[in-house]
Design a protein around this motif. Structure first.
Motif, mmCIF file in Angstrom:
data_model
loop_
_atom_site.group_PDB
_atom_site.id
_atom_site.type_symbol
_atom_site.label_atom_id
_atom_site.label_comp_id
_atom_site.label_asym_id
_atom_site.label_seq_id
_atom_site.Cartn_x
_atom_site.Cartn_y
_atom_site.Cartn_z
ATOM 1 N N ARG A 1 0.829 -1.208 0.000
ATOM 2 C CA ARG A 1 0.000 0.000 0.000
ATOM 3 C C ARG A 1 0.861 1.255 0.000
ATOM 4 O O ARG A 1 0.593 2.213 -0.743
ATOM 5 N N GLU A 2 1.898 1.266 0.816
ATOM 6 C CA GLU A 2 2.782 2.425 0.893
ATOM 7 C C GLU A 2 3.522 2.633 -0.431
ATOM 8 O O GLU A 2 3.703 3.771 -0.885
ATOM 9 N N LEU A 3 3.909 1.535 -1.073
ATOM 10 C CA LEU A 3 4.610 1.620 -2.351
ATOM 11 C C LEU A 3 3.692 2.176 -3.438
ATOM 12 O O LEU A 3 4.116 3.005 -4.261
ATOM 13 N N SER A 4 2.436 1.756 -3.450
ATOM 14 C CA SER A 4 1.483 2.267 -4.444
ATOM 15 C C SER A 4 1.297 3.772 -4.295
ATOM 16 O O SER A 4 1.257 4.514 -5.281
ATOM 17 N N VAL A 5 1.195 4.237 -3.051
ATOM 18 C CA VAL A 5 1.046 5.672 -2.793
ATOM 19 C C VAL A 5 2.288 6.420 -3.266
ATOM 20 O O VAL A 5 2.190 7.468 -3.920
ATOM 21 N N ALA A 6 3.471 5.882 -2.949
ATOM 22 C CA ALA A 6 4.722 6.536 -3.332
ATOM 23 C C ALA A 6 4.868 6.621 -4.849
ATOM 24 O O ALA A 6 5.328 7.637 -5.389
#
Length: 263
Positions: A218-223
């Motif tokens: 999830r954090e990677l998708s946002v980044a």
């Protein structure tokens, strides 16, 4: 909290980028070489670093990192790798030239304006109204005063280090160990954003993923979305790019670990 102070300074410009009748790749390198010749204290000398994103089809993407740590990317749909490199160099050159304006120098007036803007963004928070050594405002002022005379592009790597420390939760952990923000600033002011720092942060995210499966993805998708939006808008990219790179490193290391366990 420091990240809110960083947001008070935006490195992107409102200059309209037009076709430049010069070889922008050569011009960008010459600009920073002349800056070094005039006595600018630049990390890695006047080296301008290009990084092409691996791809087998267009549009191609390229990033360029300047000696002070600022990063810009190709902001157009580029049919070739060479065009992506020129596009990245073009926006970096425009920002480099704009960065020479006196308003971009870290001066006493600049510091007061930046600190007042940061204080306004903290309005209503506790322990942020004063400039003491244990406040976010105090640490932000200390960072700026330690870099008086430099320009914002030359200051970018130090800014990014503290943005990452805040994002990664490292600043909070240091406060819990009774480290003052000013002590932390003094220590990290002499640190470069290197592979060791990225690896340590990647390990932190691996630990979070193990405790909360799916968090890393999830954090990677946002980044990735943040980086793409900023790149196409022609904005400075060092912080969102480093976030993505650290999360990708964590993802790759987790995948390698799983493969080792299954073999």
């Amino acid at each position: 909290m420091l990240v809110e102070a960083f947001k008070s300074i935006n490195l992107s410009t409102t200059i309209q980028v037009s076709d430049l009748m010069v070889n922008v790749v050569e011009a960008l390198q010459e600009f920073w070489q002349m800056k070094q010749a005039r006595g600018a204290d630049l990390k890695n000398g006047a080296l301008v670093i290009y990084e092409s994103v691996p791809s087998t089809s267009q549009p191609y993407v390229c990033y360029v990192t300047l000696p002070g740590g600022s990063c810009f990317g190709s902001f157009q749909n580029c049919p070739t790798k060479a065009e992506a490199r020129r596009s990245a160099a073009k926006i970096a050159l425009m920002n480099s030239v704009f960065n020479e304006h006196p308003s971009r120098k870290i001066s006493d007036d600049f510091i007061e304006k930046a600190v007042n803007e940061a204080r306004a963004s903290f309005k209503g928070d506790t322990n942020t109204d004063e400039d003491g050594p244990d406040t976010g405002i105090g640490a932000f002022r200390f960072m700026l005063e330690s870099n008086k005379g430099r320009t914002m592009l030359e200051f970018q790597e130090l800014m990014t280090v503290f943005q990452l420390l805040h994002w990664n939760g490292s600043l909070k952990a240091m406060r819990e160990r009774q480290c003052s923000r000013q002590e932390v600033v003094a220590h990290y002011s002499n640190r470069s954003l290197d592979d060791d720092m990225r690896t340590q942060m990647a390990l932190d995210w691996i630990a979070r993923e193990q405790e909360n499966p799916g968090m890393l993805g999830r954090e990677l998708s946002v980044a990735e979305r943040e980086l793409e939006t900023a790149r196409l808008a022609g904005r400075e990219l060092r912080f969102p790019k480093e976030k993505k790179d650290i999360l990708m490193l964590a993802h790759t290391q987790m995948g390698a670990g799983n493969n080792t366990m299954n073999s």
